[in-house]
Design a protein around this motif. Structure first.
Motif, PDB file in Angstrom:
ATOM      1  N   SER A  58       1.033  -1.208  -0.069  1.00 16.19           N
ATOM      2  CA  SER A  58      -0.038   0.037   0.012  1.00 16.19           C
ATOM      3  C   SER A  58       0.870   1.259  -0.141  1.00 16.19           C
ATOM      4  CB  SER A  58      -0.969   0.067   1.289  1.00 16.19           C
ATOM      5  OG  SER A  58      -1.652  -0.953   1.215  1.00 16.19           O
ATOM      6  N   ASN A  59       1.996   1.261   0.816  1.00 14.11           N
ATOM      7  CA  ASN A  59       2.881   2.440   0.954  1.00 14.11           C
ATOM      8  C   ASN A  59       3.549   2.511  -0.522  1.00 14.11           C
ATOM      9  OD1 ASN A  59       2.822   3.273   3.455  1.00 14.11           O
ATOM     10  ND2 ASN A  59       4.085   1.610   4.237  1.00 14.11           N
ATOM     11  N   LEU A  60       3.905   1.704  -1.105  1.00 16.31           N
ATOM     12  CA  LEU A  60       4.399   1.589  -2.462  1.00 16.31           C
ATOM     13  C   LEU A  60       3.579   2.139  -3.583  1.00 16.31           C
ATOM     14  CD1 LEU A  60       6.182  -1.801  -2.719  1.00 16.31           C
ATOM     15  CD2 LEU A  60       7.367   0.186  -2.473  1.00 16.31           C
ATOM     16  N   CYS A  61       2.177   1.726  -3.646  1.00 10.07           N
ATOM     17  CA  CYS A  61       1.317   2.328  -4.541  1.00 10.07           C
ATOM     18  C   CYS A  61       1.065   3.547  -4.059  1.00 10.07           C
ATOM     19  CB  CYS A  61       0.079   1.335  -4.463  1.00 10.07           C
ATOM     20  SG  CYS A  61       0.437  -0.109  -5.228  1.00 10.07           S
ATOM     21  N   ALA A  62       1.097   4.239  -3.079  1.00 12.68           N
ATOM     22  CA  ALA A  62       0.633   5.449  -2.357  1.00 12.68           C
ATOM     23  C   ALA A  62       1.606   6.390  -3.146  1.00 12.68           C
ATOM     24  CB  ALA A  62       0.774   5.744  -0.997  1.00 12.68           C
ATOM     25  N   ILE A  63       2.920   5.965  -3.058  1.00  4.57           N
ATOM     26  CA  ILE A  63       4.184   6.839  -3.604  1.00  4.57           C
ATOM     27  C   ILE A  63       4.097   6.845  -5.196  1.00  4.57           C
ATOM     28  CG2 ILE A  63       6.675   6.531  -4.171  1.00  4.57           C
ATOM     29  CD1 ILE A  63       6.299   7.891  -1.451  1.00  4.57           C
ATOM     30  N   SER A  64       3.470   5.819  -5.636  1.00  6.95           N
ATOM     31  CA  SER A  64       3.381   5.837  -7.278  1.00  6.95           C
ATOM     32  C   SER A  64       2.295   7.073  -7.414  1.00  6.95           C
ATOM     33  CB  SER A  64       3.194   4.551  -7.679  1.00  6.95           C
ATOM     34  OG  SER A  64       1.613   4.018  -7.321  1.00  6.95           O
ATOM     35  N   SER A  65       1.259   7.156  -6.868  1.00 10.68           N
ATOM     36  CA  SER A  65       0.295   8.124  -7.126  1.00 10.68           C
ATOM     37  C   SER A  65       0.765   9.308  -6.924  1.00 10.68           C
ATOM     38  CB  SER A  65      -0.960   7.841  -6.311  1.00 10.68           C
ATOM     39  OG  SER A  65      -0.739   7.852  -4.819  1.00 10.68           O
ATOM     40  N   ILE A  66       1.744   9.645  -5.884  1.00 10.55           N
ATOM     41  CA  ILE A  66       2.135  11.012  -5.469  1.00 10.55           C
ATOM     42  C   ILE A  66       3.024  11.296  -6.608  1.00 10.55           C
ATOM     43  CG2 ILE A  66       3.867  12.136  -3.971  1.00 10.55           C
ATOM     44  CD1 ILE A  66       2.531  10.722  -1.745  1.00 10.55           C
ATOM     45  N   ILE A  67       4.026  10.438  -7.136  1.00  9.20           N
ATOM     46  CA  ILE A  67       4.910  10.643  -8.357  1.00  9.20           C
ATOM     47  C   ILE A  67       4.139  10.999  -9.681  1.00  9.20           C
ATOM     48  CG2 ILE A  67       6.653   9.703  -9.781  1.00  9.20           C
ATOM     49  CD1 ILE A  67       7.783   8.552  -7.226  1.00  9.20           C
ATOM     50  N   ALA A  68       3.067  10.127  -9.718  1.00  4.34           N
ATOM     51  CA  ALA A  68       2.280  10.247 -11.071  1.00  4.34           C
ATOM     52  C   ALA A  68       1.748  11.762 -11.374  1.00  4.34           C
ATOM     53  CB  ALA A  68       1.370   9.379 -11.069  1.00  4.34           C
ATOM     54  N   VAL A  69       1.353  12.407 -10.043  1.00  4.26           N
ATOM     55  CA  VAL A  69       0.850  13.451  -9.983  1.00  4.26           C
ATOM     56  C   VAL A  69       2.017  14.731 -10.216  1.00  4.26           C
ATOM     57  CG1 VAL A  69      -0.359  15.576  -8.816  1.00  4.26           C
ATOM     58  CG2 VAL A  69      -1.272  13.144  -8.600  1.00  4.26           C
ATOM     59  N   GLU A  70       2.921  14.487  -9.752  1.00  5.72           N
ATOM     60  CA  GLU A  70       4.116  15.407  -9.640  1.00  5.72           C
ATOM     61  C   GLU A  70       5.137  15.547 -10.743  1.00  5.72           C
ATOM     62  OE1 GLU A  70       4.363  17.972  -7.368  1.00  5.72           O
ATOM     63  OE2 GLU A  70       2.383  16.991  -6.477  1.00  5.72           O
ATOM     64  N   LEU A  71       5.268  14.360 -11.323  1.00  5.97           N
ATOM     65  CA  LEU A  71       6.468  14.379 -12.370  1.00  5.97           C
ATOM     66  C   LEU A  71       5.702  14.178 -13.705  1.00  5.97           C
ATOM     67  CD1 LEU A  71       8.986  12.003 -10.654  1.00  5.97           C
ATOM     68  CD2 LEU A  71       8.949  14.729 -10.707  1.00  5.97           C
TER      69      LEU A  71
END
Length: 456
Positions: free
Chosen positions: A330-343
């Protein structure tokens, strides 16, 4: 030993096979991050429950029941359930206001500013790193103790497994494996705990242990007030703030059909409740017969080892790994969503790089000698508290707060409250820890009230 190693191997194979068979590596960027906003209600409910069973939850319920009886357990159990119900209400609100969103920082940034968004991203990234470290410390130590494999190797193995299936298809893999892991935890718990109680004196041992090992907490007394100050207050605030400051839960909110959100969170609360209740029964039973563990923090594991056959020890290990893995992915996927929005650029590639970096960061912290798991857990609990007031007020209010008050309230809360809590925890100073927790909670709220509403 061989049985446990074989069971762990089979567990890993099940997770990978389920991911490869029922999901696809060719997911679009949207489906990798939010599953095209169409995740099934029941699977999401199980996934939310599994994600909320972070490593300490499997041990804290038993430990508090054993040491502090029903009162200690209640201060852990009740806030956990209320938290998921509260999160369900807030989740429905945010989807109504931000139907096509991906992350909470993105929502707060749209309402206020880029610098508010950055504050939220910083909080959630630090939280994810510390949460990963907690899972690695808890899981690595227990698995190392049971298997004889070094802590370093076991913590790396945990990271590789969660990373492997999460990178394959993102949130769909996380929810699918969470569903399987939650089923495994329920089945193992419902088989193991009744048998353990039967072997150790039956329901009488549980009743005898309701006051804890020293019988001090059977009735309300002055010790109850001390328990509230030393454990109940910080735990309640930290738990209620939990999902609010954790992108893992918001990601599931944005991945569901809006009409299913409220029911999914209520179901999740009910499903989750079963596990700490079962773990508490172990703690009560152990206290009831006067069992003395070497480490009260893992009394449930030691109790099972003492009274059940190796086969049941193996089952409990699978239960433990399931709880750990669900939070890791869940932590790994959460990071993926944050990065998807930012980069900008290839979202899936960037997301997978973020997952790898998060795993490495968590492993580095976890492998610091004598890293205290409880301190890490409480620190990131206080960190989540820093964004609680601003988030809840913004979601529930029809008129946004002034941007400067939101920003400086959260910033001061983070810069003063969290370090102050670390000082209190490191010095075992209850007064400092309590003050820091309350300061972190109310500072943003004071700024919000002083600032009034945003014009226009």
């Amino acid at each position: 030993m061989n049985n446990i190693n074989l069971a762990l191997f089979l567990y890993v194979m099940i997770m990978f096979l389920a991911t490869f068979i029922f999901t696809s590596s060719k997911e679009t960027s949207s489906s990798f991050i939010v599953a095209d906003r169409n995740l099934p209600e029941n699977k999401c409910a199980f996934s939310i429950a599994a994600t909320w069973i972070w490593a300490p939850a499997l041990f804290v319920a038993s430990s508090q029941a054993y040491l502090k009886g029903w009162q200690g357990f209640a201060w852990f159990f009740i806030p956990n359930i209320l938290t998921l119900i509260l999160c369900g209400k807030l989740s429905l609100k945010i989807r109504e206001k931000f139907p096509k969103g991906y992350t909470l920082p993105e929502y707060m940034g749209n309402i206020y500013s880029k610098r508010v968004k950055r504050l939220y991203n910083i909080e959630m990234i630090i939280l994810a790193i510390l949460s990963m470290a907690v899972q690695f410390v808890a899981g690595g130590k227990i698995l190392s103790l049971i298997t004889g494999i070094s802590f370093l190797k076991m913590s790396i193995l945990l990271g590789i497994v969660a990373l492997g299936y999460s990178m394959f298809s993102g949130i769909k893999a996380s929810v699918l494996t969470d569903f399987i892991q939650m089923i495994l935890m329920l089945v193992v718990g419902l088989i193991t705990v009744p048998l353990l109680v039967i072997k150790t004196g039956g329901i009488e041992s549980v009743i005898n242990g309701l006051g804890g090992i020293n019988k001090d907490y059977l009735t309300i007394s002055l010790k109850s007030w001390d328990l509230f100050l030393t454990f109940g207050l910080t735990t309640t605030i930290g738990l209620l703030s939990g999902p609010i400051g954790d992108q893992s839960f918001w990601q599931r909110t944005f991945s569901m059909n809006k009409n299913n959100i409220k029911r999914a969170y209520i179901k999740a609360a009910i499903i989750f409740a079963i596990i700490p209740l079962l773990m508490a029964v172990i703690g009560f039973s152990a206290a009831g017969i006067g069992f003395i563990p070497k480490d009260t923090g893992i009394v449930n594991l030691e109790y099972i080892i003492a009274y059940l056959s190796p086969s049941f020890i193996t089952l409990f290990v699978i239960m433990l790994v399931s709880g750990l893995s669900s939070t890791l992915d869940s932590n790994l996927c959460a990071i993926s969503s944050i990065i998807a929005v930012e980069l900008k650029g290839d979202i899936k590639r960037n997301s997978r790089i973020g997952m790898i970096l998060l795993t490495i960061a968590g492993l580095l912290i976890a492998n610091v000698p004598n890293m205290p798991i409880v301190t890490l857990f409480l620190i990131y609990g206080v960190l989540r508290t820093s964004v609680f007031a601003g988030t809840v007020t913004t979601i529930l209010s029809n008129t946004p707060i002034k941007e400067s008050n939101i920003f400086y309230g959260i910033l001061l809360s983070m810069l003063v409250g969290v370090p102050l809590y670390v000082i209190g925890a490191s010095q075992s100073n209850m007064n400092i820890s309590i003050f820091a927790t309350i300061f972190t909670l109310i500072t943003p709220y004071i700024f919000i009230k002083l600032g009034g509403k945003k014009n226009g």
